[in-house]
Design a protein around this motif. Structure first.
Motif, PDB file in Angstrom:
ATOM      1  N   ALA A   1       6.911   2.627 -18.347  1.00 37.27           N
ATOM      2  CA  ALA A   1       5.945   3.641 -17.915  1.00 37.27           C
ATOM      3  C   ALA A   1       5.816   4.687 -19.017  1.00 37.27           C
ATOM      4  O   ALA A   1       6.815   5.075 -19.623  1.00 37.27           O
ATOM      5  N   ASP A   2       4.623   5.106 -19.308  1.00 37.64           N
ATOM      6  CA  ASP A   2       4.193   6.111 -20.285  1.00 37.64           C
ATOM      7  C   ASP A   2       3.967   5.566 -21.692  1.00 37.64           C
ATOM      8  O   ASP A   2       3.398   6.240 -22.543  1.00 37.64           O
ATOM      9  N   ASP A   3       4.409   4.329 -21.999  1.00 30.57           N
ATOM     10  CA  ASP A   3       4.232   3.791 -23.346  1.00 30.57           C
ATOM     11  C   ASP A   3       2.763   3.660 -23.719  1.00 30.57           C
ATOM     12  O   ASP A   3       2.344   4.061 -24.818  1.00 30.57           O
ATOM     13  N   ILE A   4       1.967   3.078 -22.836  1.00 29.54           N
ATOM     14  CA  ILE A   4       0.551   2.851 -23.137  1.00 29.54           C
ATOM     15  C   ILE A   4      -0.158   4.184 -23.352  1.00 29.54           C
ATOM     16  O   ILE A   4      -0.927   4.352 -24.307  1.00 29.54           O
TER      17      ILE A   4
ATOM     18  N   CYS B   1      -0.801  -3.284 -17.952  1.00 25.63           N
ATOM     19  CA  CYS B   1       0.404  -3.966 -17.500  1.00 25.63           C
ATOM     20  C   CYS B   1       1.657  -3.304 -18.072  1.00 25.63           C
ATOM     21  O   CYS B   1       1.848  -3.252 -19.288  1.00 25.63           O
ATOM     22  N   VAL B   2       2.508  -2.808 -17.181  1.00 30.25           N
ATOM     23  CA  VAL B   2       3.795  -2.211 -17.549  1.00 30.25           C
ATOM     24  C   VAL B   2       4.894  -3.179 -17.112  1.00 30.25           C
ATOM     25  O   VAL B   2       4.933  -3.605 -15.961  1.00 30.25           O
ATOM     26  N   MET B   3       5.785  -3.495 -18.032  1.00 25.97           N
ATOM     27  CA  MET B   3       6.725  -4.586 -17.802  1.00 25.97           C
ATOM     28  C   MET B   3       7.992  -4.191 -17.059  1.00 25.97           C
ATOM     29  O   MET B   3       8.672  -5.039 -16.489  1.00 25.97           O
ATOM     30  N   SER B   4       8.348  -2.902 -17.085  1.00 30.05           N
ATOM     31  CA  SER B   4       9.605  -2.476 -16.468  1.00 30.05           C
ATOM     32  C   SER B   4       9.454  -1.075 -15.915  1.00 30.05           C
ATOM     33  O   SER B   4       9.027  -0.169 -16.641  1.00 30.05           O
ATOM     34  N   ALA B   5       9.819  -0.885 -14.647  1.00 30.85           N
ATOM     35  CA  ALA B   5       9.747   0.449 -14.052  1.00 30.85           C
ATOM     36  C   ALA B   5      10.523   0.489 -12.747  1.00 30.85           C
ATOM     37  O   ALA B   5      10.457  -0.447 -11.949  1.00 30.85           O
ATOM     38  N   THR B   6      11.261   1.576 -12.544  1.00 29.54           N
ATOM     39  CA  THR B   6      11.846   1.833 -11.237  1.00 29.54           C
ATOM     40  C   THR B   6      10.718   2.187 -10.268  1.00 29.54           C
ATOM     41  O   THR B   6       9.568   2.385 -10.680  1.00 29.54           O
ATOM     42  N   ALA B   7      11.051   2.299  -8.998  1.00 23.67           N
ATOM     43  CA  ALA B   7      10.023   2.642  -8.010  1.00 23.67           C
ATOM     44  C   ALA B   7       9.381   3.988  -8.339  1.00 23.67           C
ATOM     45  O   ALA B   7       8.153   4.154  -8.246  1.00 23.67           O
ATOM     46  N   GLU B   8      10.212   4.955  -8.758  1.00 30.69           N
ATOM     47  CA  GLU B   8       9.690   6.282  -9.090  1.00 30.69           C
ATOM     48  C   GLU B   8       8.770   6.222 -10.300  1.00 30.69           C
ATOM     49  O   GLU B   8       7.684   6.812 -10.310  1.00 30.69           O
ATOM     50  N   ARG B   9       9.201   5.501 -11.314  1.00 27.85           N
ATOM     51  CA  ARG B   9       8.401   5.413 -12.530  1.00 27.85           C
ATOM     52  C   ARG B   9       7.165   4.538 -12.323  1.00 27.85           C
ATOM     53  O   ARG B   9       6.130   4.744 -12.969  1.00 27.85           O
ATOM     54  N   ALA B  10       7.252   3.562 -11.450  1.00 26.15           N
ATOM     55  CA  ALA B  10       6.067   2.754 -11.118  1.00 26.15           C
ATOM     56  C   ALA B  10       5.003   3.621 -10.466  1.00 26.15           C
ATOM     57  O   ALA B  10       3.805   3.471 -10.747  1.00 26.15           O
TER      58      ALA B  10
END
Length: 217
Positions: free
Chosen positions: A22-25, A48-57
């Motif tokens: 999350a936030d990379d793009i 498309c974000v490849m990895s995220a916790t529920a909060e970060r998603a």
């Protein structure tokens, strides 16, 4: 410096945005996306974000909605690959990327840099260029403690006000990152100012990318 538009106002452009986290793009290509939409390009985006916790998603989805406001079509996808361990999950991530290739037909792909110091970023770059062999790929940059900012060969000058909008959205939507000293408005503005100087951007700001391969018709 001669500039060429990625797409003209009124033209359709399909883009695939790939981010390890999350936030990379948004950090790497958010200003370019905002500029395309503001310029009247009919943008169709698969984010498309490849990895995220529920909060970060949840942060990802809110941020993507803000950055993509005005796009003619958008899809946001968040995966659950394990943060910091992409190299050991390469087979599984590649399998997912192959299904993604079957579902999207992008004109442009934004992904991480091959020279990025973060192992997840490097792995996603390798898989992007392995799976999407016949596509125009722009590798974006992410500032970090590792000090891996390097020379780039492609620039997108940002129209006036876009860098402010990009930074405002980053600060608004990623509360989980605000305690990190690299996640700072001065860092994002400073890199954009340096890249703007390098390409002599009229607004003084730009985003920079690496292009490994392109075909000229």
């Amino acid at each position: 410096m001669k500039t060429l538009p990625m797409a003209l106002a009124g033209h359709r452009l399909r883009i695939l945005c790939l981010g390890a986290h999350a936030d990379d793009i948004e950090i790497g290509a958010g200003g370019t996306i905002l500029s395309l939409i503001a310029g009247g390009v009919k943008l169709e985006v698969h984010w498309c974000v490849m990895s995220a916790t529920a909060e970060r998603a949840a942060e990802t989805r809110r941020s993507a909605a803000a950055f993509l406001e005005g796009a003619v079509a958008s899809t946001v996808e968040v995966c659950a690959f394990e943060d910091s361990y992409f190299p050991s999950q390469s087979r599984e991530i590649k399998a997912f990327m192959l299904t993604l290739r079957d579902r999207v037909e992008p004109d442009v792909i934004f992904t991480h840099s091959r020279l990025d110091a973060h192992q997840d970023h490097r792995e996603l770059n390798k898989l992007t260029t392995n799976v999407f062999r016949d596509h125009f790929v722009l590798e974006y940059e992410i500032p970090k403690w590792d000090g891996d900012i390097t020379q780039r060969n492609a620039y997108v000058p940002l129209p006036s006000g876009v860098i402010d909008r990009k930074i405002d959205l980053l600060m608004e939507h990623f509360a989980t990152q605000r305690s990190k000293d690299w996640f700072h408005a001065d860092v994002f503005r400073g890199i954009a100012r340096m890249r703007g100087m390098e390409c002599r951007s009229p607004s003084l700001f730009a985003e920079a990318f690496t292009v490994r391969k392109m075909a000229l018709a």
